[in-house]
Write a protein that holds these residues in place. Sequence first.
Motif, short mmCIF file in Angstrom:
data_model
loop_
_atom_site.label_atom_id
_atom_site.label_comp_id
_atom_site.label_asym_id
_atom_site.label_seq_id
_atom_site.Cartn_x
_atom_site.Cartn_y
_atom_site.Cartn_z
N LEU A 123 1.16 -1.22 0.34
CA LEU A 123 0.20 -0.24 -0.30
C LEU A 123 0.43 1.23 0.02
N ARG A 124 1.00 2.52 -0.68
CA ARG A 124 0.86 3.52 -1.11
C ARG A 124 0.57 4.71 -0.53
N LEU A 125 0.63 5.07 0.71
CA LEU A 125 -0.45 6.06 1.19
C LEU A 125 0.44 7.76 1.07
N ALA A 126 1.15 7.29 0.91
CA ALA A 126 1.91 9.05 0.84
C ALA A 126 2.62 8.83 -0.18
N GLU A 127 3.23 9.70 -0.32
CA GLU A 127 4.91 9.84 -1.54
C GLU A 127 6.06 9.24 -0.87
N ASN A 128 6.63 9.40 0.40
CA ASN A 128 7.22 8.08 1.23
C ASN A 128 6.60 7.66 2.03
N HIS A 129 5.35 6.64 2.24
CA HIS A 129 5.05 6.21 3.16
C HIS A 129 4.33 5.08 2.36
N TRP A 130 5.03 3.88 2.35
CA TRP A 130 4.93 2.33 2.02
C TRP A 130 4.29 1.78 3.17
N TRP A 131 3.34 0.68 3.09
CA TRP A 131 2.93 -0.78 3.78
C TRP A 131 3.24 -2.12 3.09
N TYR A 132 4.08 -2.47 3.13
CA TYR A 132 3.50 -3.85 2.51
C TYR A 132 3.29 -5.23 3.82
N SER A 133 1.88 -5.38 3.30
CA SER A 133 1.18 -6.22 4.13
C SER A 133 1.64 -7.57 3.78
N ILE A 134 2.56 -8.16 5.23
CA ILE A 134 3.24 -9.38 5.19
C ILE A 134 2.43 -10.92 5.01
N SER A 135 2.59 -11.67 4.13
CA SER A 135 2.09 -13.17 4.55
C SER A 135 3.63 -14.29 5.57
N ASP A 136 3.46 -15.15 5.81
CA ASP A 136 4.16 -15.50 6.81
C ASP A 136 5.38 -15.44 7.46
N SER A 137 6.43 -14.53 7.34
CA SER A 137 7.45 -14.90 7.09
C SER A 137 8.14 -13.49 8.40
N ASP A 138 8.98 -13.16 8.95
CA ASP A 138 9.61 -12.24 9.28
C ASP A 138 10.06 -11.39 8.52
N LEU A 139 9.60 -10.66 7.72
CA LEU A 139 10.38 -9.78 5.85
C LEU A 139 10.57 -8.73 6.81
#
Lengths: 254, 254
Positions: free
Chosen positions: B119-135
Amino acid sequence: MATRTNNPPKPHLGFGTRVRKSPYFESTLKWGCKEYTTYNHMYFPVYYNTPEDDYWSLVNDVTLWDVAVERQVEITGPDATKFTQILTPRNLSDCEVTQCKYVLNTNYDGGILSDPILLRLAENHWWYSISDSDLLLWAMGVAGKGKYDIKLVEPDVSPLQVQGPKSRNVIVDLFGSWINDLQYYWCKETDLDGIPLVVSRTGWSGEIGYEVYLRDEKRGADLYEKIMAAGEPYKIAPTGPSQIRRVEAGIFSY
Amino acid sequence: MATRTNNPPKPHLGFGTRVRKSPYFESTLKWGCKEYTTYNHMYFPVYYNTPEDDYWSLVNDVTLWDVAVERQVEITGPDATKFTQILTPRNLSDCEVTQCKYVLNTNYDGGILSDPILLRLAENHWWYSISDSDLLLWAMGVAGKGKYDIKLVEPDVSPLQVQGPKSRNVIVDLFGSWINDLQYYWCKETDLDGIPLVVSRTGWSGEIGYEVYLRDEKRGADLYEKIMAAGEPYKIAPTGPSQIRRVEAGIFSY
């Protein structure tokens, strides 16, 4: 108003394919494990009889724990020692071949990522025997692309712990009297009737104890039954790691 | 010879402090979750009624899933976009603010580490909404020490999924008619009676659906009950992710 009953429905653990099974999983079912949790994406036996009975087996006799969930981060290759040192703030320059160390893995801010036992199997052959974290992902990230001449993998290695005051009798009966010369936090490569193993004098119990690292997952049931048979004269009991004894011994739990 | 009984003892899941609980955990117990697994070091509801009944609720009506186990790897700071791109082979140059992408995170050999929604929430704000791993561990390792001007954390964000043909009715009733303009794989920051949220039109069901990302773990029970209440006219049912529908839809499961 919400109320609580005295017998709330007890949700259960679903056994599926997404969570991995240890090479000893069928053995732990057969020997009556009553509760599991998960750890490193694997099912992890918690107790068999009751936590209290399991505790007394540990402090009076000898216990067998399936800790295959302690996965190894294996580092080999010409830069193995250099890279192994990068992952921990503990000084490894005095760690000899076949010696073990209790270490912390920290990130760049000093946050703890794992608190493994580190085993040095050969000049350039190391295992971090990890607690519950994907430490391999961190190590791969730190290693970067071709910056170090190493091979970095999770090998086919599945530990058992044999812990308790009579554990030495069981391990000597299985492997021979050289076990009496194995010092605290040292290890040795060996085999049991052809089953490839590493044996270390380490553990998470506060009692005398050993870890037996199986190096062929197909031999899990064989190894488990051989240890149970050797332990019978000493009243061996399959248990999980004892939180009671752990707290008594002042051992951390991450 | 070993024999199997028709009623083998059913080992159960131990609820302890080592495995984390979602902000919705008490709500899932209250609404009758019968089976949990673990995922990203957290308890994860699997089914409530039966997997088959849960499936019919999903394809006919609307379902509510506690997927707080989808933890976020949050990247902010001046180099956030540059660093976010380093973690995935998918080209992000056309990812607009408030857009989402399904991506893979791979290691240097092309091995898959996680398959998140980004998800890109803002110009410099990102979320990786992860599956089952300590990414996050991988990302910290790749980031190194001060190589990028970023902040890299697991923020206080706990998603729910509202999935099924009647999910749009529920979400419109809760948030308003602007939801009808929210396109597939886009998101919007909003709130519900002061509960801070992000809503996206994404999901793991093959049906129309939404994800509601709670940004204050203390409001978990509030949010859960508000959605259940809004869903009542549409026969909402709390369920886990449906493996049956997932296979039908050809969605991967890592």
